[in-house]
Design an enzyme around this catalytic site. Structure first.
Site: not given
Lengths: 215, 215, 215, 215, 215
Positions: D88, D119
Site C-alpha cells: 500500500y 495485495k
C-alpha cells in the site's frame, strides 16, 4: 597489504563531514566488532596493535558513542590491543570547541572510559598561551595519555614549534599528525616524519627538527 | 588498580552535561553488561560489591532507562551485587526537580524496580523544612534504602548538619557525598570523610562531626 | 516475598506520568523477558500465575508495544501463564479516550493479540448509560475476557454499583480495582475487598456488598 | 481453534488506524517470527499455509518494512509457506494512493521481494476504466500474482462486477474480500462467498454470481 | 531461476523514490544477511558472484548505511564474493550531487570501506569536461575500481561516446548500464549490450560500437 611491517591502529568508526552541526548533531557508529579486528589481524598477518574510535561529546547522540567507546576499550584490552579515543566536543550545545576546560573535560571522560590514549584538539583561548592551558587536559586525563590532533596544515616552523610545546611544555604523550604529512610530496612527507620523530622520541628542539625537515 | 582493598560500586552509565534539557531531554544508556562487570571483578581482583545506574524520570527517553534499570537490578541480584539507582526527575516535563512529592515518586519507582538503594536529591519547598518533607520519600521507598546526593559544595557546618538531618531525622540510610570531598585538599578530604563516617555510622551530632573535621 | 501465598500477576512494563501527551505520545516498553519471569517464579517460590502489559493504542509508538504484547502473549501461553493486556487508547490522535467504539476497538485488538484478559476503561458517552454502551466492548473481545480499570476513587456506594453493573449488566469478567482499595485504611480496604469479592464471585447486589463494606 | 480444517494465512503485522498520515507516516512492524509460526502450526495442528505482511511504500518508515518483508518471504519459502504482501503506497509523500502507475510500482516492488502474491488497491483514474489501467500492475508484478483489496462495502451487483473485471479482464489471480463478507449476516455472507467462488474458480459471469448470491 | 548461467550480483538494499529529500533524508537498509546469500547461492545453484549495497553519503542516516556497508564488504570477502558499493551523495546537506570533488570523496570513501567496485554518478561541472574531472574520482578510489551509473536514457550515440570516455579517457573500470538497455525492445537491448561489450572489453571506439548497435 602493501606495508605488512607497519604498525597499524584500526579506526573503528568514521563519517563524512557533509552534514553540518547546524543541520544535525554529529554521530559516527562502530563499523567493525573487536573480534572481527582480531580475525583480520590473524588472517592478514598485518601488525595491528591498536584500535581507535571517535566520540562527539555534547552531541545529542553522545550516549550511543559513549557506550560503544566503553565496549571497545573493554574488549580491546581483553585482546591485548592499545586504544585511542578521539574525544571531540561537537554539536549544537558546544559553542567553543577549543575551550580549555571543555577539552580537559573531554580528556577526563577519556580517562573514565579507561582508554590508553585520548586524542584531543589543542585548546585556544584569547589572551592565553595554548601550551599553558593545555596542561589542564593532561592533568584531567590522569593515567590516560593525551595526544593532539594535528589540525589543518600550517607553516612547517609553526607546526614543529607547536608540536614541541605540546610534548615538552604541556606534557602530551606524542602526536597524531595527518594532513601536515599527507598533503605534502613524498619527499617532504618523509622529512616531516623524521622531524616529528626527532621532537617526539629524541627530545629535539623545534629548530633542530626544522633542520631535519629542510634536509 | 592502585586501591585493590577499597570496596567499589561500578557506575554503569554516565553522560556529559553539555546538552541541556532545553535542547533535548536527558538520556544515559548502559556501558557495560553485568557479566562484563563480573568478569572484570574476577580478573582484576578488585573488591566490587555493587553497581549503579541513573534513571532520568520524566525524560522523553525514560522508558529506555527504566528497562535497563530493571535488567540491571535483576541481574545484579542474581550475581550477588548490591544496586544503587540514581533516581533524578529531569526533562522538559519536570518543572521542580526538588518537589517533595516528585522525589517521593522517584523513590517509590526505585522500590518498584527492586533496587537496594535509591539516590535522590534532597527535597526543597518554600515554607517547609527539607528534613521533614524528605520523610515522604523514605516512606515511599519501602524496603529500598534512600540516600541523598551531596549536591554542590556548601560550608562544612551546613553540610554536616544537613547530612545529620537526612539520616537521623528523615530516615535516610546513608549518604552519597562527592564534590564536598573531591573539591577539597587531601587533608581536608580525609577529615571530611571521618566526619561523615561519624554521623553515618556512629550517630555523632553535627557539632561532634565538625570537631572531627576541624581536627 | 512477605506474601508467598498470594497469587501474583507480574506487570511487565510501566512508566511515570510526567511526560504528558501534549509533549510526546506515550510509550512503555518491556522490562523483563518471559524466561526471567519463569526463572524468578521458580527461584522465589512465589505463586506467579500471570503477566500483564500495557498497550497505548493510537500512540505514535503503538507498533513497538503491539509487537511486545504479541510476543508476551505467545510466550506466556507457552509457559502456562495467564495474560492481561491493559488496552488504553492514548496519544495526540485520541480525542475521547472513553468513546465506546474506541474502547470496543481496543478490546477487539486485545482479542487479535490472543490475550486471556483485556483491561479497559469503562466507556462514557453523554446521553448513554455506561453499562449499556460497554456491551459493545464485551462483544468485540470475543473469547478474551474484559475487566474494567477501577478509575479514580469514588464514593463507595457508587463504586460498588458501577462494579455490579459492569459484571452483571455489561458482561465483564471481573474487575481490576486499585486506588479504591489502596487509598483506604487497612480495615476499610479489607472490607472493600470482601465487598468486591461478593459482587464478583457470589453475585451479590450492590446493596448487599455495601453492607459487607460497612461491616 | 474452532475451525481446524480451514486453510489459514497468518498476518504478521497490523496496526490501528488512529494515527493519521497527517500526524505521522504509517508503520507496522512484525509481531511474530517465522519459526514461531511454524511451531504454532505444529503445536496447534491448524492448517496454516501462508503468511502475510503489509508494506507502506512511500512511508518515512518504508525501509524498516521492506527489510522485514524481504526476511519474511525468504524464511517463509524456506519453510514451505506461501506469502502475500499487502503493498500500500501511503504516507505524506503519497498524494494519490490509487494512481495506476503507483500501484504498478507497488506490484513491481512485491515482485522484487519475491512474494507469491501481492495485495494492492484497485487503481482509479478519472477518464479511465479501472479494469484497463489495472493491467499495468499485473504486468509489473511478473510472476508474482496480484489480488485486489475488497475495499469498502458496495452494492452486491457492483462488487461482483468489479471482482469479475479484476480477474477476467485485468488478469488478477483472485481476490481478497473482507468487509463485503464480514459486514453481512451469516446467511448473506455464505451466499456471497459462494458467489465470489463462482467468479474466481468457475469463470462465472457477474450475473450468474448475482443469482447465486440471491439464492 | 530462468537464467541459471548468468552471473549475478545480489543487491542487498533498495528503496522506493516516493519520499523526496525535501521531506526526509534518504535511507535504505540491508534486506539480507551475507550467510543468507550464501545459502541461497548453494540452494538455488545460481551463479552469484557478488553483492551490492547503496550508501547515501551526506544523508542524516549515513552512519547506519556506512556500518552496514563495512560489514557487507568484510563478510562478502570472507565468502569469496565481489562487492560493489553504490556511493551516492544525497540529502539535504548535498547541494550539487554531481560535483566532481564530492564524487571523488564518495569514491575515496568506497576505498576506505574496502570494496572492489564503487558505482558513482558521472560528474558534471559548468565549463569542464566530465571525462576530465572524473579522473579525480578514479584517483581517489585507489585500488577500488570505479564504474558510472548509466543515468537516464540518452540518444544511443551520446551514450556510447560517454561510455567510451569514462573507460578509455577517465579510467573507469567498466560500466553499470540499466535503463539504456531495459527501456529498449529486446532486439535493440541485445544490440546495445553488444555495443557496450565492444567498448568495455574490446577497446572499440564509440563509432565502431554504434555500428554494432545499428546491426
Amino acid at each position: 597489504m602493501s606495508y605488512p611491517g607497519v604498525p597499524y591502529l584500526v579506526k573503528l568508526n568514521s563519517k563524512s563531514h557533509l552534514v553540518k552541526t547546524a543541520q544535525d548533531d554529529p554521530v559516527s557508529l562502530q563499523w567493525f566488532e573487536l573480534d572481527q579486528v582480531m580475525d583480520f589481524k590473524e588472517n592478514s598477518g598485518l601488525n595491528i596493535l591498536g584500535v581507535g574510535y571517535t566520540v562527539y561529546l555534547g552531541s545529542e547522540y553522545e550516549t550511543d558513542m559513549l557506550l560503544q567507546a566503553a565496549q571497545i576499550v573493554y574488549n580491546a584490552h581483553l585482546n591485548g590491543l592499545v586504544t585511542v579515543l578521539w574525544m571531540y566536543p561537537r554539536g549544537k550545545a558546544v559553542k567553543e570547541e577549543k575551550d580549555p576546560h571543555l577539552i580537559a573535560g573531554a580528556a577526563g571522560t577519556a580517562a573514565c572510559l579507561g582508554t590508553d590514549f585520548a586524542k584531543v584538539n589543542y585548546p585556544k583561548k584569547e589572551g592565553a598561551e595554548s601550551k599553558e592551558i593545555f596542561k589542564e587536559a593532561i592533568l584531567a586525563a590522569g593515567r590516560t595519555k593525551v595526544v593532539c590532533a594535528g589540525g589543518s596544515s600550517e607553516t612547517v616552523p609553526a607546526f614543529l614549534q607547536q608540536l614541541h610545546d605540546q610534548i615538552h611544555v604541556s606534557g602530551a604523550a606524542g602526536n597524531a599528525t595527518g594532513r601536515n604529512i599527507h598533503q605534502k610530496s613524498l619527499s617532504e612527507a618523509i622529512r616531516m616524519c623524521n622531524a616529528v620523530y626527532a621532537i617526539t622520541m629524541e627530545d629535539a628542539s623545534a629548530e633542530e627538527a626544522l633542520k631535519i625537515y629542510n634536509g
